[in-house]
Design an enzyme around this catalytic site. Sequence first.
Site, PDB file in Angstrom:
ATOM      1  N   THR A 153      -0.288  26.067  24.054  1.00  0.00           N
ATOM      2  CA  THR A 153       0.627  25.392  24.969  1.00  0.00           C
ATOM      3  C   THR A 153       0.041  24.005  25.212  1.00  0.00           C
ATOM      4  OG1 THR A 153      -0.489  26.138  26.996  1.00  0.00           O
ATOM      5  CG2 THR A 153       1.258  27.557  26.119  1.00  0.00           C
ATOM      6  N   HIS A 154       0.907  23.021  25.356  1.00  0.00           N
ATOM      7  CA  HIS A 154       0.463  21.624  25.516  1.00  0.00           C
ATOM      8  C   HIS A 154      -0.399  21.170  24.341  1.00  0.00           C
ATOM      9  CE1 HIS A 154       1.853  21.982  29.688  1.00  0.00           C
ATOM     10  NE2 HIS A 154       1.168  23.109  29.740  1.00  0.00           N
ATOM     11  N   SER A 185      -1.409   9.204  -2.666  1.00  0.00           N
ATOM     12  CA  SER A 185      -1.446   7.815  -2.214  1.00  0.00           C
ATOM     13  C   SER A 185      -1.635   6.897  -3.405  1.00  0.00           C
ATOM     14  CB  SER A 185      -2.596   7.620  -1.223  1.00  0.00           C
ATOM     15  OG  SER A 185      -2.867   6.245  -1.025  1.00  0.00           O
ATOM     16  N   LYS A 222      -5.980  11.529  -1.182  1.00  0.00           N
ATOM     17  CA  LYS A 222      -4.898  11.922  -0.276  1.00  0.00           C
ATOM     18  C   LYS A 222      -3.970  12.984  -0.873  1.00  0.00           C
ATOM     19  CE  LYS A 222      -4.028  10.583   3.208  1.00  0.00           C
ATOM     20  NZ  LYS A 222      -3.193   9.416   3.561  1.00  0.00           N
ATOM     21  N   ASN A 253      -0.504  14.221   0.814  1.00  0.00           N
ATOM     22  CA  ASN A 253       0.337  13.989   1.985  1.00  0.00           C
ATOM     23  C   ASN A 253       1.479  14.999   2.088  1.00  0.00           C
ATOM     24  OD1 ASN A 253      -1.170  11.654   2.607  1.00  0.00           O
ATOM     25  ND2 ASN A 253       0.096  10.422   1.227  1.00  0.00           N
ATOM     26  N   GLU A 283       7.404  15.595   6.394  1.00  0.00           N
ATOM     27  CA  GLU A 283       7.659  14.366   7.146  1.00  0.00           C
ATOM     28  C   GLU A 283       9.090  13.883   6.946  1.00  0.00           C
ATOM     29  OE1 GLU A 283       3.062  12.679   6.996  1.00  0.00           O
ATOM     30  OE2 GLU A 283       4.596  11.798   5.692  1.00  0.00           O
ATOM     31  N   GLN A 293      39.628   8.825  10.458  1.00  0.00           N
ATOM     32  CA  GLN A 293      39.160   8.781   9.077  1.00  0.00           C
ATOM     33  C   GLN A 293      37.638   8.703   9.032  1.00  0.00           C
ATOM     34  OE1 GLN A 293      41.371   6.570   5.923  1.00  0.00           O
ATOM     35  NE2 GLN A 293      39.501   5.335   5.797  1.00  0.00           N
TER      36      GLN A 293
END
Length: 459
Positions: free
Chosen positions: A155-156, A277, A283, A285, A290, A322
């Site tokens: 939580t948080h 990358s 990297k 990714n 995303e 339209q």
Amino acid sequence: MSKLWGGRFEGNTDEFAEGFQSSIGFDSRMYREDIMGSIAHAHMLGAQGIIPQEDADKIAEGLRSILGDIDAGKVEFSVHDEDIHMNIERLLTERIGDTGKKLHTGRSRNDQVATDFRLYMKRMVDETTERLTVLCGTLVDIAEENTGTIMTAYTHLQKAQPTTLGHYMMAYFEMFYRDIQRFLDCRKRTDVLPLGAGALCATTYPIDREMVAGELHMSGITRNSLDSVSDRDFALEYLAAASICMMHLSRLCEEIILFSTNEYGTLRLSDAYSTGSSIMPQKKNPDMAELIRGKTGRVYGDLTALLTVMKGLPLAYNKDMQEDKESAFDAADTLKACLRVMDGMLKTAEWKKDKLRAGAGLGFTNATDAADYFVKNGMAFRDAHAVVGRLVLYCEQQGKALDELTLEEVRQFAPEAEKDIFDAISLETCVHTRNVPGGPAPEMVREHIRQAKRLLGEL
């Protein structure tokens, strides 16, 4: 080339304005719905004696030949004819002669457009729920394999309590199953026939709307002609359901992105759903996650766009409407693509089970269970809460976890503690004793999975 509606006009439409108001560039994707709607309308005109039966049969045959040619890529649509409806009507007249001009008897483009759009959006609902059902099945499969895989629940974004990967996956199952229900509910209100409403005040011809609805496999007919041609609630409902579904996808993507970082290191994405990358060779990714997260805003925009189009329109039809289709088409395309990518990403991802469990042992996720231990031995909960809070502070100062303390250290804060406290706060105990319906205990998750399979089987 003269317009099919050009009888009262002396001048031609400005060339740029003609392109500006044309919708064939995007509504051509509804060609199948338009043709099937027109075939059903022709059948009804013939059955009702509004046009000769042989003319109705000739029209239906001509329309089927046009459908075959479009499917085969042999038809090029014209901007001059504005939209898919006028393009097909002109093609029909060119093929079968003046008999084709009888097709539009007893209908308007207004109720024709509304019919095509409803049929198309009903298909989009079906395709979307199919994608969602596949994704839900994947979540259930992962959950079934991981009812005992302990991980951290947050939580948080702070460590809270231990749970299992199975329990976690079934939380997302619930989100996406609610999405399925929303789309199916939307389908009920989409699946009614507006054809017969005419431009706005129905028609003087003795049409049989129920016959047309039956041939198009629609569940009923609309009840008010003014509303029939000006209602776009069904598209707004799809967009609203799509927006909520994209929000759920985005939440899952955010966690996938976090879990795949070096800092968390609990999830490894397949190379098939990752990119590298151009400058940093190390990297990997999570671009697909995303992108889904980013496309959520796009679908929100589609909903906002159509809400804004509709917000000030007087009855009945207005050309503003339209602008309904591009938003709906874009949202449907985007959502279906995102669901497909998410399913593949989850199926090929690798969960680091040892690291998931190790992480759950950090951050005092068993603190609540320590408090519950004292409560079960006669202490008031608020007193137990305070005792464990002081124990946690002591652990932080000493650089220890709760289960690394000695009994003597625990008794400095709670003299009544016994050795069995360490069994009570083990991660396995924390998970297994939460055996209420909906909880993370393996038997409860397995029951949830059984229920989920039954629900999916009923779709």
